[in-house]
Motif scaffolding. Structure first.
Motif, PDB file in Angstrom:
ATOM      1  N   THR A  88       0.751  -1.244  -0.020  1.00 17.54           N
ATOM      2  CA  THR A  88      -0.120   0.111   0.023  1.00 17.54           C
ATOM      3  C   THR A  88       1.083   1.324   0.044  1.00 17.54           C
ATOM      4  OG1 THR A  88      -0.082   0.187   2.466  1.00 17.54           O
ATOM      5  CG2 THR A  88      -1.991  -1.201   1.281  1.00 17.54           C
ATOM      6  N   GLU A  89       2.144   1.230   0.017  1.00 17.66           N
ATOM      7  CA  GLU A  89       3.151   2.313   0.013  1.00 17.66           C
ATOM      8  C   GLU A  89       3.282   3.062  -1.453  1.00 17.66           C
ATOM      9  OE1 GLU A  89       6.420   2.058   2.807  1.00 17.66           O
ATOM     10  OE2 GLU A  89       6.327  -0.080   2.689  1.00 17.66           O
ATOM     11  N   ALA A 131     -11.037   2.357   4.432  1.00 21.85           N
ATOM     12  CA  ALA A 131      -9.999   2.834   3.391  1.00 21.85           C
ATOM     13  C   ALA A 131      -8.990   1.944   3.326  1.00 21.85           C
ATOM     14  CB  ALA A 131      -9.591   4.178   3.673  1.00 21.85           C
ATOM     15  N   ALA A 132      -8.434   1.435   4.434  1.00 17.89           N
ATOM     16  CA  ALA A 132      -7.236   0.604   4.551  1.00 17.89           C
ATOM     17  C   ALA A 132      -7.426  -0.637   3.990  1.00 17.89           C
ATOM     18  CB  ALA A 132      -6.779   0.395   5.853  1.00 17.89           C
ATOM     19  N   THR A 133      -8.962  -1.290   4.140  1.00 19.56           N
ATOM     20  CA  THR A 133      -9.045  -2.705   3.577  1.00 19.56           C
ATOM     21  C   THR A 133      -9.268  -2.594   2.165  1.00 19.56           C
ATOM     22  OG1 THR A 133     -10.330  -3.099   5.526  1.00 19.56           O
ATOM     23  CG2 THR A 133     -10.888  -4.498   3.661  1.00 19.56           C
ATOM     24  N   TRP A 134      -9.822  -1.417   1.614  1.00 19.08           N
ATOM     25  CA  TRP A 134      -9.931  -1.127   0.378  1.00 19.08           C
ATOM     26  C   TRP A 134      -8.607  -0.900  -0.507  1.00 19.08           C
ATOM     27  CZ3 TRP A 134     -14.179  -1.231  -3.035  1.00 19.08           C
ATOM     28  CH2 TRP A 134     -13.816  -0.522  -4.320  1.00 19.08           C
ATOM     29  N   GLU A 135      -7.734  -0.394   0.037  1.00 17.38           N
ATOM     30  CA  GLU A 135      -6.355  -0.066  -0.521  1.00 17.38           C
ATOM     31  C   GLU A 135      -5.723  -1.400  -0.395  1.00 17.38           C
ATOM     32  OE1 GLU A 135      -3.332   1.272  -2.419  1.00 17.38           O
ATOM     33  OE2 GLU A 135      -5.346   2.238  -2.536  1.00 17.38           O
ATOM     34  N   LEU A 136      -5.754  -2.120   0.610  1.00 17.67           N
ATOM     35  CA  LEU A 136      -4.932  -3.270   0.634  1.00 17.67           C
ATOM     36  C   LEU A 136      -5.213  -4.267  -0.570  1.00 17.67           C
ATOM     37  CD1 LEU A 136      -2.769  -5.596   1.926  1.00 17.67           C
ATOM     38  CD2 LEU A 136      -4.395  -5.809   3.445  1.00 17.67           C
ATOM     39  N   ARG A 143      -2.933  -1.232  -8.973  1.00 21.01           N
ATOM     40  CA  ARG A 143      -1.695  -0.496  -9.211  1.00 21.01           C
ATOM     41  C   ARG A 143      -0.672  -1.505  -9.490  1.00 21.01           C
ATOM     42  NH1 ARG A 143       1.013   1.081  -5.235  1.00 21.01           N
ATOM     43  NH2 ARG A 143      -0.138   0.407  -3.416  1.00 21.01           N
ATOM     44  N   LEU A 144      -0.670  -2.880  -9.261  1.00 18.87           N
ATOM     45  CA  LEU A 144       0.068  -4.030  -9.847  1.00 18.87           C
ATOM     46  C   LEU A 144      -0.069  -4.225 -11.160  1.00 18.87           C
ATOM     47  CD1 LEU A 144       2.004  -6.442  -9.180  1.00 18.87           C
ATOM     48  CD2 LEU A 144      -0.175  -7.811  -8.552  1.00 18.87           C
ATOM     49  N   VAL A 145      -1.380  -4.224 -11.477  1.00 19.98           N
ATOM     50  CA  VAL A 145      -1.780  -4.536 -12.796  1.00 19.98           C
ATOM     51  C   VAL A 145      -1.291  -3.346 -13.595  1.00 19.98           C
ATOM     52  CG1 VAL A 145      -3.517  -5.176 -14.641  1.00 19.98           C
ATOM     53  CG2 VAL A 145      -3.604  -6.170 -12.122  1.00 19.98           C
ATOM     54  N   ARG A 146      -1.558  -2.416 -13.290  1.00 20.60           N
ATOM     55  CA  ARG A 146      -0.952  -1.179 -14.290  1.00 20.60           C
ATOM     56  C   ARG A 146       0.496  -0.981 -14.361  1.00 20.60           C
ATOM     57  NH1 ARG A 146       0.230   4.522 -13.513  1.00 20.60           N
ATOM     58  NH2 ARG A 146      -0.925   5.930 -15.144  1.00 20.60           N
ATOM     59  N   ALA A 147       1.132  -1.374 -13.304  1.00 22.04           N
ATOM     60  CA  ALA A 147       2.780  -1.180 -13.494  1.00 22.04           C
ATOM     61  C   ALA A 147       3.092  -2.417 -14.299  1.00 22.04           C
ATOM     62  CB  ALA A 147       3.296  -1.584 -12.105  1.00 22.04           C
TER      63      ALA A 147
END
Length: 281
Positions: A88-89, A131-136, A143-147
């Motif tokens: 999440t960072e 928010a934390a659960t959603w982001e994790l 973000r993983l797929v985009r990268a």
């Protein structure tokens, strides 16, 4: 014996590849797995390495990565590439994707396995927990797929596997977790449509309650045998929770060329489990 078949409607041949000789496998494929030191993630990493894949994984604790690498390096063709980070960072996950692709000369697949939940019931859970659960779960997957997309596209396509849960469509506590897992299933289906023209397949895998040593169901079976037996009788037609190794095999299949026709799917691996918790629906 399998043979190539002609697809009349599209006017092109579909080659069965190694299917004529058996399981095409994941040997030589370059795969990044998030959350690879415990539970399902660990079993995915171990299976991929044993099958000859080149594997990169990340986790929050460096010591856990060292321990894993000490037992997997010998099986992995180039050793296990690891990095300690919190998915999440900002920018750290993306940098790890870039470093993994540089190490392997590209990527053929990614598995979004890191996940979890923060908070409890609705009245004990605040906006920060949601928010934390959603982001994790959802944010890290997106973000993983985009990268990874530029590297998968350069490789001529690839496979993305999103680890969701049966909690994504079978209601049970806690709501923030189930909501995030439901979003992951939708995300996989949507991205499969968007990225399909690039030859990139995206699928979700939804495990049922997994029997992982030291975790919830294992503790319940040991400490509350009567309650566990009642749960199994009510919700688990197979008599016990699914093993993480069983789920890992499905992930390996989706990363392999044998699953080339599957994209946009959500595959439950739950032995026909009903409710995701002893609380029922």
């Amino acid at each position: 014996m399998f043979e190539s078949v002609s697809n009349v409607s599209e006017g092109r041949a579909i080659d069965s590849g190694q299917g004529a000789r058996g399981w095409s496998g994941v040997s030589g494929k370059r795969v990044l797995v998030t959350g690879g030191t415990r539970g399902l993630g660990e079993q995915i990493v171990r299976l991929l390495a044993a099958e000859g894949a080149r594997v990169a994984t990340c986790a929050r604790t460096a010591q856990d990565l060292e321990t894993l690498r000490g037992t997997v390096d010998a099986a992995a063709p180039d050793g296990l590439f690891t990095r300690a980070l919190d998915v999440t960072e900002p920018e750290r996950l993306e940098a790890f994707v870039t470093a993994s692709a540089s190490r392997f000369g590209g990527l053929d697949g990614v598995v979004a396995c890191a996940g979890g939940s923060r908070g409890r019931g609705l009245e004990q859970t605040d906006a920060g927990d949601w928010a934390a659960t959603w982001e994790l779960n959802v944010g890290h997957t997106a973000r993983l797929v985009r990268a990874a997309v530029p590297y998968l596209r350069t490789a001529g396509g690839g496979s993305v596997v999103v680890i969701s849960s049966i909690s994504g469509w079978k209601p049970g506590p806690d709501a923030q977790y189930g909501t995030a897992k439901s979003a992951q299933i939708h995300l996989a289906a949507s991205l499969a449509r968007e990225l399909g023209p690039d030859g990139i397949r995206v699928n979700a895998v939804s495990p049922g309650s997994m029997l992982i040593p030291g975790r919830r169901w294992d503790r319940m079976r040991r400490d509350e045998p009567e309650a566990f037996a009642a749960f199994a009788a009510a919700e688990l037609p197979g008599g016990e929770p699914v093993a993480p190794q069983e789920v890992a095999r499905v992930v390996a299949f989706l990363l392999s060329d044998w699953s080339s026709g599957i994209s946009g799917a959500n595959l439950p691996v739950d032995r026909a489990q009903n409710a995701p918790s002893p609380d029922g629906y």
